[in-house]
Design an enzyme around this catalytic site. Structure first.
Site, PDB file in Angstrom:
ATOM      1  CE  LYS A 106      -4.497   0.804   0.503  1.00  0.00           C
ATOM      2  NZ  LYS A 106      -5.452  -0.234   0.108  1.00  0.00           N
TER       3      LYS A 106
HETATM    4  N1  GLU Z   1      -7.278   0.068  -3.061  1.00  0.00           N
HETATM    5  C1  GLU Z   1      -8.056  -1.111  -3.273  1.00  0.00           C
HETATM    6  C2  GLU Z   1      -8.089  -1.951  -2.010  1.00  0.00           C
HETATM    7  O1  GLU Z   1      -7.907  -1.455  -0.922  1.00  0.00           O
HETATM    8  C3  GLU Z   1      -7.636  -1.865  -4.525  1.00  0.00           C
HETATM    9  C4  GLU Z   1      -6.233  -2.365  -4.562  1.00  0.00           C
HETATM   10  C5  GLU Z   1      -5.808  -2.958  -5.900  1.00  0.00           C
HETATM   11  O2  GLU Z   1      -6.598  -2.975  -6.821  1.00  0.00           O
HETATM   12  O3  GLU Z   1      -4.654  -3.379  -5.974  1.00  0.00           O
HETATM   13  O4  GLU Z   1      -8.365  -3.112  -2.051  1.00  0.00           O
END
Ligand code: GLU
Length: 418
Positions: A106
């Site tokens: 993240k």
């Molecule tokens: N931000 C989204 C989540 O928290 C998607 C992450 C992604 O598609 O890699 O799952």
């Protein structure tokens, strides 16, 4: 008001809760409670008035035992190192529970995007992409959208990476616009898995989601699509909120009309079809069948959890309940279907996007939605099986039992290097 829970401590508590039901070495569990590495950087960006802006930014690579690190990048003034670490861990367990071959990561920038022009945001995004370049890659770490980022930012990151690497590599990032290698159905995917989880949850509880009254906290991409798809299932969406407040209509809101109103005015409040308006916090304690928190972490703490009147909570946001809230809700027999399953549609369709990018062969929306449905329904069945066979207190712990078991197994099968 109680002190705000630290999301990284919440994640570690969730892991410990599940570890008690797993036959995994304490050393391995300890490894699975910490990110493998975290980049912290200060981005210097020229602002439109010629002055220099400085922005803190992070990328946490939590675990790569099951595949490349995967997870979004958020732009928010509240971003912190611990928040990004927690979110990266939730990604690792999210990809594990839906069984897609990724680890967890993240990123985030401490910025309020509303205070910046599009040009400034482009320079900021490209500066971050340049910093990230050595860490990311189609087989290494694949970012995606998160809070306050979307196709536009993903396209800038793709372009920066491809320009610097002198190649085409659309799979380095997901959540792109369609003509830039995005996937049909990606924008709707998080809301769609929220709806599918709610549908399966009601079915499991011997009820029908089409008879449910629903309140949705947050009307961004996840919240609004979840509300819209639940309305399509004939559920009655009686209340929705955003950071400006909540609106209510007993007979149900027209979710598309609310979206149009928010696009025009910037918020859901003052919607003409609403009968009542109250604070966003009040929405969380409405007497509804289904509550969908779709905003940020820590929306419901221990105190608020005592006042929740909903029968079922399906988490579209990441980490919307503190561990103390979880305990209270478990005691009070409120069924909570956790984020790592309910909002996993986003990363699942990101996986489909990456597969399509690697194959240079694109699917239509119908195929994307069908494949997504089968991933979520299978994962739901595995969750229920773990819940029934492990004597765990709630569905969150069951989800972590499944997910940690998979990550630990991948780690143990690979062994330790050197
Ligand atoms: N931000 C989204 C989540 O928290 C998607 C992450 C992604 O598609 O890699 O799952």
């Amino acid at each position: 008001m109680a002190e705000e829970a630290n999301p990284f401590e919440s994640l570690q508590e969730q892991i410990d809760d599940a570890a008690a039901y797993l036959d995994v070495d304490a050393d391995v569990i300890e490894r699975l409670k910490h990110p493998e590495r975290v980049l912290e950087t200060n981005l210097t960006v020229e602002l439109d008035d010629g002055s220099l802006g400085r922005f803190r930014a992070f990328r946490s690579q939590f675990n790569g035992d099951r595949g490349p690190y995967k997870g979004g990048i958020r732009y928010h003034p509240g971003v912190s190192r611990d928040e990004v670490k927690a979110l990266s861990g939730w990604m690792a367990y999210k990809t594990a529970i839906v069984g897609i071959p990724y680890g967890g990561g993240k990123g985030g920038i401490v910025v309020d995007p509303k205070e910046h022009s599009e040009d400034e945001l482009e320079r900021l995004t490209r500066a971050f992409a340049t910093e990230l370049r050595p860490l990311i890659g189609e087989d290494r770490d694949i970012p995606a959208p998160d809070v306050n980022t979307g196709q536009r930012e993903m396209n800038w990151i793709k372009d920066t990476y491809e320009t610097l690497e002198n190649t085409t590599a659309p799979g380095v990032i997901t959540g792109k616009a369609i003509e830039s290698g995005g996937s049909a159905g990606r924008v709707e995917a998080t809301g769609r898995s929220t709806m599918l989880t709610a549908r399966e949850a009601f079915d499991y509880l011997g009820r029908d989601v089409s008879d449910a009254t629903v309140a949705v906290q947050g009307y961004g991409n996840a919240g609004w699509i979840a509300a819209n798809l639940l309305e399509e299932q004939d559920a009655t969406v009686v209340a929705v909120s955003d950071s400006s407040g909540a609106i209510y209509a007993e007979a149900g809101l027209d979710t598309q009309a609310v979206r149009d109103h928010k696009d025009e005015t910037g918020s859901v409040v003052d919607f003409e079809g609403a009968e009542e308006e109250f604070s966003g916090e009040e929405l969380l304690t409405l007497d509804v069948d289904l509550l969908v928190p779709a905003a940020l972490e820590n929306a419901i703490d221990e105190e608020l959890a005592r006042e929740v009147e909903a029968d079922v909570i399906v988490e579209a946001a990441n980490g919307p309940l503190t561990p103390d809230a979880d305990e209270v809700l478990t005691e009070r027999d409120v069924h909570v279907f956790p984020d790592i399953l309910a909002n996993a549609g986003g990363v699942t369709v990101s996986y489909f996007e990456w597969v399509q990018n690697r194959q240079r062969f694109y699917w239509d929306e119908e195929r994307v939605n069908e494949e997504l449905e089968s991933v979520i329904v299978n994962a739901f069945e595995e969750l229920v099986e773990a819940y029934e066979s492990h004597d765990v207190p709630n569905f969150r712990t069951a989800a972590y039992v499944v997910a940690i078991g998979r990550v630990a197994q991948a780690f143990e099968e690979s062994g330790v290097f050197p």
